[in-house]
Design a protein around this motif. Structure first.
Motif, PDB file in Angstrom:
ATOM      1  N   ILE A 106      -7.034  33.812  -9.172  1.00 17.10           N
ATOM      2  CA  ILE A 106      -6.313  34.847  -9.536  1.00 17.10           C
ATOM      3  C   ILE A 106      -6.963  36.120  -9.696  1.00 17.10           C
ATOM      4  CG2 ILE A 106      -4.320  35.612 -10.983  1.00 17.10           C
ATOM      5  CD1 ILE A 106      -4.003  32.798 -11.979  1.00 17.10           C
ATOM      6  N   THR A 107      -6.511  37.214  -8.801  1.00 13.17           N
ATOM      7  CA  THR A 107      -7.242  38.405  -8.632  1.00 13.17           C
ATOM      8  C   THR A 107      -6.710  39.458  -9.416  1.00 13.17           C
ATOM      9  OG1 THR A 107      -6.346  38.711  -6.515  1.00 13.17           O
ATOM     10  CG2 THR A 107      -8.556  37.593  -6.531  1.00 13.17           C
ATOM     11  N   ALA A 108      -5.542  39.489  -9.998  1.00  9.91           N
ATOM     12  CA  ALA A 108      -4.945  40.585 -10.573  1.00  9.91           C
ATOM     13  C   ALA A 108      -4.372  40.316 -11.955  1.00  9.91           C
ATOM     14  CB  ALA A 108      -3.776  41.269  -9.645  1.00  9.91           C
ATOM     15  N   PRO A 109      -4.580  40.906 -12.927  1.00  9.34           N
ATOM     16  CA  PRO A 109      -5.197  42.224 -13.012  1.00  9.34           C
ATOM     17  C   PRO A 109      -6.782  41.888 -13.105  1.00  9.34           C
ATOM     18  CG  PRO A 109      -4.284  41.702 -15.175  1.00  9.34           C
ATOM     19  CD  PRO A 109      -3.656  40.732 -14.252  1.00  9.34           C
ATOM     20  N   ASP A 110      -7.144  40.628 -13.600  1.00  7.77           N
ATOM     21  CA  ASP A 110      -8.475  40.486 -13.710  1.00  7.77           C
ATOM     22  C   ASP A 110      -8.866  39.217 -12.870  1.00  7.77           C
ATOM     23  OD1 ASP A 110      -9.356  42.426 -15.560  1.00  7.77           O
ATOM     24  OD2 ASP A 110      -8.416  41.458 -17.082  1.00  7.77           O
ATOM     25  N   THR A 111     -10.053  38.900 -12.363  1.00  5.42           N
ATOM     26  CA  THR A 111     -10.335  37.630 -11.628  1.00  5.42           C
ATOM     27  C   THR A 111     -10.433  36.521 -12.607  1.00  5.42           C
ATOM     28  OG1 THR A 111     -11.360  38.976  -9.650  1.00  5.42           O
ATOM     29  CG2 THR A 111     -11.580  36.783  -9.745  1.00  5.42           C
ATOM     30  N   VAL A 112      -9.873  35.546 -12.530  1.00  5.63           N
ATOM     31  CA  VAL A 112      -9.850  34.176 -13.284  1.00  5.63           C
ATOM     32  C   VAL A 112     -10.094  33.156 -12.076  1.00  5.63           C
ATOM     33  CG1 VAL A 112      -8.840  32.776 -14.870  1.00  5.63           C
ATOM     34  CG2 VAL A 112      -8.537  35.207 -14.884  1.00  5.63           C
ATOM     35  N   VAL A 113     -10.876  32.206 -12.095  1.00  9.21           N
ATOM     36  CA  VAL A 113     -10.974  30.985 -11.413  1.00  9.21           C
ATOM     37  C   VAL A 113     -10.887  29.731 -12.038  1.00  9.21           C
ATOM     38  CG1 VAL A 113     -12.406  29.801  -9.878  1.00  9.21           C
ATOM     39  CG2 VAL A 113     -12.720  32.388  -9.902  1.00  9.21           C
ATOM     40  N   SER A 114      -9.806  28.634 -11.663  1.00  4.20           N
ATOM     41  CA  SER A 114      -9.630  27.739 -12.449  1.00  4.20           C
ATOM     42  C   SER A 114     -10.885  26.635 -12.232  1.00  4.20           C
ATOM     43  CB  SER A 114      -8.410  26.833 -11.776  1.00  4.20           C
ATOM     44  OG  SER A 114      -8.764  26.210 -10.438  1.00  4.20           O
ATOM     45  N   ASN A 115     -10.873  25.842 -13.034  1.00  4.77           N
ATOM     46  CA  ASN A 115     -11.661  24.476 -12.939  1.00  4.77           C
ATOM     47  C   ASN A 115     -11.464  23.868 -11.602  1.00  4.77           C
ATOM     48  OD1 ASN A 115     -13.036  25.027 -15.365  1.00  4.77           O
ATOM     49  ND2 ASN A 115     -11.332  23.629 -16.442  1.00  4.77           N
ATOM     50  N   GLU A 116     -12.381  22.971 -11.133  1.00  4.10           N
ATOM     51  CA  GLU A 116     -12.179  22.485  -9.899  1.00  4.10           C
ATOM     52  C   GLU A 116     -11.036  21.100 -10.170  1.00  4.10           C
ATOM     53  OE1 GLU A 116     -15.397  20.795  -7.044  1.00  4.10           O
ATOM     54  OE2 GLU A 116     -14.816  19.030  -8.176  1.00  4.10           O
ATOM     55  N   ILE A 117      -9.948  21.170  -8.917  1.00  2.00           N
ATOM     56  CA  ILE A 117      -8.815  20.358  -9.297  1.00  2.00           C
ATOM     57  C   ILE A 117      -9.119  19.252  -8.134  1.00  2.00           C
ATOM     58  CG2 ILE A 117      -6.205  20.058  -8.738  1.00  2.00           C
ATOM     59  CD1 ILE A 117      -5.931  23.136  -9.677  1.00  2.00           C
ATOM     60  N   MET A 118      -9.017  18.123  -8.450  1.00  2.00           N
ATOM     61  CA  MET A 118      -9.456  17.014  -7.432  1.00  2.00           C
ATOM     62  C   MET A 118      -8.384  15.971  -7.396  1.00  2.00           C
ATOM     63  SD  MET A 118     -12.952  14.606  -7.124  1.00  2.00           S
ATOM     64  CE  MET A 118     -12.478  13.453  -8.149  1.00  2.00           C
ATOM     65  N   PHE A 119      -7.954  15.553  -6.158  1.00  2.00           N
ATOM     66  CA  PHE A 119      -7.177  14.314  -6.141  1.00  2.00           C
ATOM     67  C   PHE A 119      -7.233  13.463  -4.875  1.00  2.00           C
ATOM     68  CE2 PHE A 119      -4.886  17.833  -3.966  1.00  2.00           C
ATOM     69  CZ  PHE A 119      -4.339  17.335  -2.908  1.00  2.00           C
ATOM     70  N   THR A 120      -6.879  12.306  -4.834  1.00  2.00           N
ATOM     71  CA  THR A 120      -7.240  11.479  -3.602  1.00  2.00           C
ATOM     72  C   THR A 120      -5.980  10.986  -3.111  1.00  2.00           C
ATOM     73  OG1 THR A 120      -9.362  10.710  -4.667  1.00  2.00           O
ATOM     74  CG2 THR A 120      -8.459   9.258  -3.148  1.00  2.00           C
ATOM     75  N   THR A 121      -5.801  11.074  -1.599  1.00  2.00           N
ATOM     76  CA  THR A 121      -4.712  10.686  -1.108  1.00  2.00           C
ATOM     77  C   THR A 121      -4.944   9.323  -0.420  1.00  2.00           C
ATOM     78  OG1 THR A 121      -5.175  11.555   0.935  1.00  2.00           O
ATOM     79  CG2 THR A 121      -3.552  12.989  -0.483  1.00  2.00           C
ATOM     80  N   LYS A 122      -3.983   8.400  -0.430  1.00  2.00           N
ATOM     81  CA  LYS A 122      -4.272   6.966  -0.139  1.00  2.00           C
ATOM     82  C   LYS A 122      -3.598   6.785   1.133  1.00  2.00           C
ATOM     83  CE  LYS A 122      -4.474   5.650  -4.937  1.00  2.00           C
ATOM     84  NZ  LYS A 122      -4.068   4.751  -5.884  1.00  2.00           N
ATOM     85  N   SER A 123      -3.269   7.700   1.893  1.00  2.00           N
ATOM     86  CA  SER A 123      -2.647   7.575   3.479  1.00  2.00           C
ATOM     87  C   SER A 123      -3.831   6.866   4.243  1.00  2.00           C
ATOM     88  CB  SER A 123      -2.390   8.875   4.065  1.00  2.00           C
ATOM     89  OG  SER A 123      -1.563   9.382   3.282  1.00  2.00           O
ATOM     90  N   LYS A 124      -3.447   5.964   5.343  1.00  2.00           N
ATOM     91  CA  LYS A 124      -4.286   5.328   6.143  1.00  2.00           C
ATOM     92  C   LYS A 124      -4.808   6.425   7.109  1.00  2.00           C
ATOM     93  CE  LYS A 124      -4.535   1.846   9.556  1.00  2.00           C
ATOM     94  NZ  LYS A 124      -3.701   0.887  10.439  1.00  2.00           N
ATOM     95  N   LYS A 125      -6.144   6.596   7.388  1.00  2.00           N
ATOM     96  CA  LYS A 125      -7.035   7.244   8.113  1.00  2.00           C
ATOM     97  C   LYS A 125      -6.267   7.000   9.562  1.00  2.00           C
ATOM     98  CE  LYS A 125     -11.062   8.937   5.837  1.00  2.00           C
ATOM     99  NZ  LYS A 125     -12.323   9.312   5.958  1.00  2.00           N
TER     100      LYS A 125
END
Length: 105
Positions: free
Chosen positions: A24-43
């Motif tokens: 988020i860059t307005a009004p101040d820049t804030v960066v979240s923690n890493e968000i991770m998820f795994t999809t189980k779709s067949k490649k």
């Protein structure tokens, strides 16, 4: 807090592990923690053949082409993608099952 919703774009993810951060860059820049998820779709099996300025896929394939800074230059869902209008440089062709680096002259 309307500024939290400015510039929201569609999130593209792929089979396997996906990692994201939200900035988020307005009004101040804030960066979240890493968000991770795994999809189980067949490649999907994806065979890529490059002829001149066109990549051809064995089947209809969802793709993105990123420049060296990570910006999405082209995307779609088709049997081929024409890269002739891209400027010269290093690019990455990303499909659901693989990523290929290529140099456009």
């Amino acid at each position: 807090n309307n500024h939290l919703y400015n510039g929201v774009s569609r999130l593209n993810y792929h089979t396997g592990i996906n990692k994201f951060r939200i900035r988020i860059t307005a009004p101040d820049t804030v960066v979240s923690n890493e968000i991770m998820f795994t999809t189980k779709s067949k490649k999907e099996k994806c065979t890529i053949i490059k002829i001149d300025n066109t990549f051809h896929f064995e089947t209809k394939t969802k793709y993105e082409i990123w420049d060296s800074k990570g910006a999405v230059m082209l995307n779609g869902d088709d049997f081929s993608v024409d890269v002739s209008k891209l400027n010269g440089g290093i690019y990455y062709l990303n499909t659901n099952s693989k990523m290929e680096k290529f140099i456009k002259k």
